[in-house]
Design an enzyme around this catalytic site. Structure first.
Site, mmCIF file in Angstrom:
data_model
loop_
_atom_site.group_PDB
_atom_site.id
_atom_site.type_symbol
_atom_site.label_atom_id
_atom_site.label_comp_id
_atom_site.label_asym_id
_atom_site.label_seq_id
_atom_site.Cartn_x
_atom_site.Cartn_y
_atom_site.Cartn_z
ATOM 1 N N GLU A 31 -5.709 3.328 3.716
ATOM 2 C CA GLU A 31 -6.223 3.911 4.953
ATOM 3 C C GLU A 31 -7.660 4.393 4.816
ATOM 4 O O GLU A 31 -8.330 4.659 5.793
ATOM 5 C CB GLU A 31 -5.331 5.077 5.401
ATOM 6 C CG GLU A 31 -3.896 4.683 5.734
ATOM 7 C CD GLU A 31 -3.778 3.845 6.982
ATOM 8 O OE1 GLU A 31 -4.787 3.678 7.694
ATOM 9 O OE2 GLU A 31 -2.676 3.342 7.260
ATOM 10 N N ASP B 230 0.843 -1.190 0.000
ATOM 11 C CA ASP B 230 0.000 0.000 0.000
ATOM 12 C C ASP B 230 0.881 1.244 0.000
ATOM 13 O O ASP B 230 1.987 1.248 0.521
ATOM 14 C CB ASP B 230 -0.976 0.010 1.176
ATOM 15 C CG ASP B 230 -0.434 -0.697 2.417
ATOM 16 O OD1 ASP B 230 0.786 -0.892 2.508
ATOM 17 O OD2 ASP B 230 -1.237 -1.049 3.287
#
Length: 387
Positions: free
Chosen positions: A137, A76
């Site tokens: 997130e 990520d």
């Protein structure tokens, strides 16, 4: 964990990449500098890649000699709106933005894997897809990456991912088969009553009282409405109501989360929340509006692949952990193909690397990056030995 000479030779490259990425943290779907850095790195290695997937996502493809299937490794890219507290040479250069969740480390490990595979390309049998994903997130970049069709395009058959984790000792790997991380949703509850003077409560409908009753009844869903062997959590993290001490509040707003490892349990919790709201409306003569946003499904590690993953790692490296109520959108990839997600420990009390994720003081010894790369390499090396 035993680190091979080939992996050790890439350590400095990963450390440098981590520090350079750490200085340019960017939040969800704004990872433009980050993407440019990754693209430049891949171009220097002469590795084929696609960019601007689901916004700022990137995938790099390395073709194996057999080319029957593709193993995907994911990192990520996004940072958090957190002000960094660490005084280091590579401190964040972006105000109120920081890689406080270790995503800079995740990317560095995947870039290290790119370097390793390019240098050992002749030994690669299965195809490998390196996936750099935006917005983990929130609001969640994994699903848009899937919806872009890349898994089908590259015939991805299994997927692996890791997360740096300060609750596990440095260099150890935490994993379990089956449910490992919870599914999650967010809710907002608006209660509308009738305001009034604090001295005359009988002429008002007290939203603070109703909100208090709501919080209590929500907890009863877990204690009395869910099978006790099926874990679930309802947390009200925010309650806003009232304007002044002697005025009964007309309205109140509650914000919180739902977490569970089981989709059926999650849906039961939602259903019962609506039932409770209806009952309170009748009881108090108020109106209650509930908005629930389904976020990430549960991370459920494939049993067969988890067994394979554990066997591929050195003895004494693996810790079988308990399920944890944190959430991760890696779960969307596991809904497409079998996959394994694991924690890579960063806890080092001697160096004070003990701060929690999302903390402005979170940091780690960059030597742990070699452990992450070695774990990924072990997956591929083990696979070759099984051919």
């Amino acid at each position: 964990m035993k680190i091979s000479d080939k992996v050790k030779s890439i350590e400095d490259i990963m450390m440098r990449a981590r520090q350079q990425l750490h200085m340019i943290p960017e939040v969800a779907y704004e990872e433009f500098k980050t993407a440019k850095y990754i693209e430049g790195y891949l171009e220097d290695l002469n590795i084929m890649y696609e960019s601007e997937i689901a916004g700022t996502g990137i995938v790099a493809f390395l073709k194996g000699s057999e080319s029957k299937k593709t193993i995907c490794f994911r990192a990520d890219m996004d940072a958090l709106n957190v002000q960094e507290q660490n005084e280091v040479e590579y401190k964040s250069q972006h105000e109120n933005k920081m890689h406080a969740c270790g995503h800079d480390g995740h990317m560095a490990i995947l870039l290290g894997l790119a370097k390793y595979l390019k240098e050992n390309e002749s030994d690669l049998m299965d195809n490998v897809l390196l996936l750099f994903q935006p917005a983990e997130e929130g609001p969640g970049g994994a699903l848009p990456m899937i919806e872009s069709g890349i898994f089908k395009k590259y015939n991805v058959t299994e997927v692996y991912g890791l997360h740096l984790f300060p609750n596990i000792n440095e260099g150890k790997i935490g994993v379990k088969s089956g449910p490992m991380m919870s599914g999650t949703g967010e809710f907002d509850i608006k209660i509308t009553g009738r305001g009034g003077h604090g001295a005359m409560p009988h002429e008002a409908i007290d939203s603070v009282l109703i909100a208090s009753d709501m919080v209590s009844r929500l907890q009863s869903i877990i204690s009395r409405g869910i099978n006790p062997i099926q874990p679930a959590v309802i947390t009200v993290g925010k309650l806003v109501a009232g304007e002044i001490r002697n005025v009964i509040a007309k309205s109140a707003v509650l914000e919180g989360t739902i977490r569970s490892f089981n989709d059926d349990v999650y849906n039961i919790v939602k259903e019962k929340m609506y039932h409770i709201a209806k009952g309170l409306e009748i009881t108090y003569g108020c109106s209650i509006d509930i908005s629930i946003r389904d976020m990430y499904p549960a991370v459920i590690n494939d049993v067969k692949l988890t067994k394979y993953f554990i066997e591929s790692q050195d003895s004494g490296t693996i810790e079988i952990i308990e399920p944890i109520m944190l959430a991760e959108d890696f779960s969307y990839y596991q809904k497409e193909v079998p996959g394994v997600f694991f924690f890579l420990g960063t806890k080092n009390e001697q160096k004070n690397y003990t701060f929690a994720l999302h903390n402005g003081c979170f940091n780690f010894d960059e030597k742990v990056l070699t452990c992450g790369l070695q774990a990924y390499v072990n997956i591929l090396v083990k696979r070759e030995s099984l051919k």
